[in-house]
Design a protein around this motif. Sequence first.
Motif, PDB file in Angstrom:
ATOM      1  N   LEU A 109       0.895  -0.605  -0.246  1.00  9.40           N
ATOM      2  CA  LEU A 109      -0.198  -0.151  -0.272  1.00  9.40           C
ATOM      3  C   LEU A 109       1.086   1.283   0.431  1.00  9.40           C
ATOM      4  N   PRO A 110       1.671   2.041  -1.370  1.00 12.48           N
ATOM      5  CA  PRO A 110       2.790   2.621  -0.780  1.00 12.48           C
ATOM      6  C   PRO A 110       1.854   3.979  -1.287  1.00 12.48           C
ATOM      7  N   GLU A 111       0.753   4.078  -1.397  1.00 16.34           N
ATOM      8  CA  GLU A 111      -0.459   5.623  -1.651  1.00 16.34           C
ATOM      9  C   GLU A 111      -1.197   5.265  -0.684  1.00 16.34           C
ATOM     10  N   GLY A 112      -1.280   4.876   0.643  1.00 13.27           N
ATOM     11  CA  GLY A 112      -1.561   4.516   1.603  1.00 13.27           C
ATOM     12  C   GLY A 112      -3.055   3.456   2.132  1.00 13.27           C
ATOM     13  N   PHE A 113      -3.959   3.576   2.626  1.00 16.03           N
ATOM     14  CA  PHE A 113      -4.845   2.928   2.573  1.00 16.03           C
ATOM     15  C   PHE A 113      -6.252   3.750   1.858  1.00 16.03           C
ATOM     16  N   SER A 114      -6.913   3.144   0.786  1.00 15.78           N
ATOM     17  CA  SER A 114      -7.898   3.607   0.252  1.00 15.78           C
ATOM     18  C   SER A 114      -9.193   3.200   0.550  1.00 15.78           C
ATOM     19  N   HIS A 115      -9.413   2.391   0.784  1.00 12.37           N
ATOM     20  CA  HIS A 115     -10.774   1.422   1.403  1.00 12.37           C
ATOM     21  C   HIS A 115     -11.119   2.265   2.791  1.00 12.37           C
ATOM     22  N   TYR A 116     -10.437   1.677   3.513  1.00 10.50           N
ATOM     23  CA  TYR A 116     -10.830   2.361   4.892  1.00 10.50           C
ATOM     24  C   TYR A 116     -10.280   3.761   4.674  1.00 10.50           C
ATOM     25  N   ARG A 117     -11.152   4.264   4.610  1.00  8.48           N
ATOM     26  CA  ARG A 117     -11.068   6.232   5.455  1.00  8.48           C
ATOM     27  C   ARG A 117     -11.476   6.860   6.767  1.00  8.48           C
ATOM     28  N   ASN A 118     -11.750   5.559   7.271  1.00  8.23           N
ATOM     29  CA  ASN A 118     -12.816   5.082   8.604  1.00  8.23           C
ATOM     30  C   ASN A 118     -12.179   4.311   9.877  1.00  8.23           C
ATOM     31  N   ALA A 119     -11.735   4.744  10.348  1.00  9.12           N
ATOM     32  CA  ALA A 119     -10.877   4.344  11.403  1.00  9.12           C
ATOM     33  C   ALA A 119     -11.983   2.889  12.166  1.00  9.12           C
ATOM     34  N   ASP A 120     -13.071   3.475  12.455  1.00 10.07           N
ATOM     35  CA  ASP A 120     -14.194   3.060  13.502  1.00 10.07           C
ATOM     36  C   ASP A 120     -14.767   2.125  13.014  1.00 10.07           C
ATOM     37  N   THR A 121     -15.242   2.186  11.166  1.00  8.50           N
ATOM     38  CA  THR A 121     -15.369   1.000  10.622  1.00  8.50           C
ATOM     39  C   THR A 121     -14.183  -0.213  10.169  1.00  8.50           C
ATOM     40  N   ALA A 122     -12.950   0.252   9.960  1.00  7.43           N
ATOM     41  CA  ALA A 122     -11.521  -0.685  10.332  1.00  7.43           C
ATOM     42  C   ALA A 122     -11.841  -1.549  11.510  1.00  7.43           C
ATOM     43  N   SER A 123     -12.044  -0.689  12.712  1.00  7.70           N
ATOM     44  CA  SER A 123     -11.597  -1.778  14.063  1.00  7.70           C
ATOM     45  C   SER A 123     -13.527  -2.988  13.850  1.00  7.70           C
ATOM     46  N   THR A 124     -14.242  -2.202  13.456  1.00  5.76           N
ATOM     47  CA  THR A 124     -15.811  -2.784  13.950  1.00  5.76           C
ATOM     48  C   THR A 124     -15.401  -3.971  12.702  1.00  5.76           C
ATOM     49  N   THR A 125     -14.710  -4.172  11.984  1.00  5.67           N
ATOM     50  CA  THR A 125     -14.552  -4.743  10.411  1.00  5.67           C
ATOM     51  C   THR A 125     -13.981  -6.078  11.158  1.00  5.67           C
ATOM     52  N   ILE A 126     -12.941  -5.334  11.627  1.00  8.20           N
ATOM     53  CA  ILE A 126     -11.721  -6.720  12.442  1.00  8.20           C
ATOM     54  C   ILE A 126     -12.134  -7.587  13.993  1.00  8.20           C
ATOM     55  N   ASN A 127     -13.029  -6.186  14.906  1.00  4.46           N
ATOM     56  CA  ASN A 127     -13.110  -7.097  15.678  1.00  4.46           C
ATOM     57  C   ASN A 127     -13.477  -7.941  15.441  1.00  4.46           C
ATOM     58  N   LYS A 128     -14.925  -7.676  14.668  1.00  4.74           N
ATOM     59  CA  LYS A 128     -15.750  -8.719  14.230  1.00  4.74           C
ATOM     60  C   LYS A 128     -15.574 -10.165  14.085  1.00  4.74           C
ATOM     61  N   TYR A 129     -14.420  -9.351  12.882  1.00  2.00           N
ATOM     62  CA  TYR A 129     -13.690 -11.040  12.427  1.00  2.00           C
ATOM     63  C   TYR A 129     -12.644 -12.168  13.653  1.00  2.00           C
ATOM     64  N   LEU A 130     -12.372 -11.026  14.445  1.00  2.00           N
ATOM     65  CA  LEU A 130     -11.147 -11.523  14.905  1.00  2.00           C
ATOM     66  C   LEU A 130     -12.287 -12.780  16.342  1.00  2.00           C
ATOM     67  N   ARG A 131     -13.633 -12.018  16.819  1.00  2.00           N
ATOM     68  CA  ARG A 131     -14.398 -12.332  17.184  1.00  2.00           C
ATOM     69  C   ARG A 131     -15.025 -14.037  17.179  1.00  2.00           C
ATOM     70  N   GLU A 132     -15.482 -13.919  15.608  1.00  2.00           N
ATOM     71  CA  GLU A 132     -16.031 -14.952  15.028  1.00  2.00           C
ATOM     72  C   GLU A 132     -15.148 -16.192  14.717  1.00  2.00           C
ATOM     73  N   ASN A 133     -14.123 -15.511  14.668  1.00  2.00           N
ATOM     74  CA  ASN A 133     -13.701 -16.489  14.592  1.00  2.00           C
ATOM     75  C   ASN A 133     -12.124 -17.443  15.392  1.00  2.00           C
TER      76      ASN A 133
END
Length: 305
Positions: A263-287
């Motif tokens: 990602l040499p240009e940085g993150f483009s899909h996630y521009r909101n940290a809350d959204t990223a955290s929610t997605t990742i924490n949900k994945y960690l919990r469910e797996n």
Amino acid sequence: HNRTHSFPTRRSSDLAEIAKAPLEEVIERVRVAAGSIEQEQVVSAVLGGAEKPGLMLSTCLERFWPLCADRLVNKSDHQIRKWKNPRAAAMNSFIETVGDKNLSEVARGDVLRFRQSWMDRVAEGTAVAGTANKNMLYVRDILQRVCVAQEIGTDIESLFARTRLKELDNVRPSFDRAYVEETLLNGKALAGLNAEARLLIYAMADTGARESELIGLQPEDILLDEEIPYIWIRARNDHALKTLHSERKIPLVGSSLHAFAQLPEGFSHYRNADTASTTINKYLRENDLKPTDGHSLYSLRHTFK
């Protein structure tokens, strides 16, 4: 009493001040009042019995926001909303508890009632002491700033003195280093995540940076061609840092170097940290990738430390 009278500018309710006025002014006030005896408001105003106009608690927020312009410099719209929302909620909760009264009439008893309402929630298990203390702090800050700006003499600091609730040691646990190396960053544990979410975990693991700091990086903040590749976390016009001391340059090694090579240009899909955290924490919990319920994505910062 139909004549137009011009008295020196005073607050109409300051009876003591009127009594100190020149005798001629006092006599003239009485004469006007006598001629206006059927007009209760006129008599009250002239002789100093009128109520001072009040500033109600429900109007404090709209007066508070402009007084905090210095705190919102460089914050994005999302950051401003996150800053304002808990303060608005705290103030509304205070009004719900003590009623919408004149700011100058707020007393120690009102503050203690508000504190007790939070103590009840803590006892019921619907809130924690840390949340209660933040709400008390927000309301104190709002009332204090508005009082100063409006020249209201209430000592807000004294009203809120010694109201802090005892907080339990509730520090978020860190992932064990071996767990990060052997489980999170190896094998197929994160294969089900989208690429940017997976790379965000890689970047956090070897930089210890906050999610918002990594997602907020611009292409010019990612320096991969230097002798020692690094990222530069710094404030911009539309993106403030959490604290004044958060600006720093962090060398890229291991998984973080791998992440930014992708990602040499940085993150483009996630521009909101809350959204990223929610997605990742949900994945960690469910797996089943959280060693305990207290673990979350943010635990990687504690691991790094």
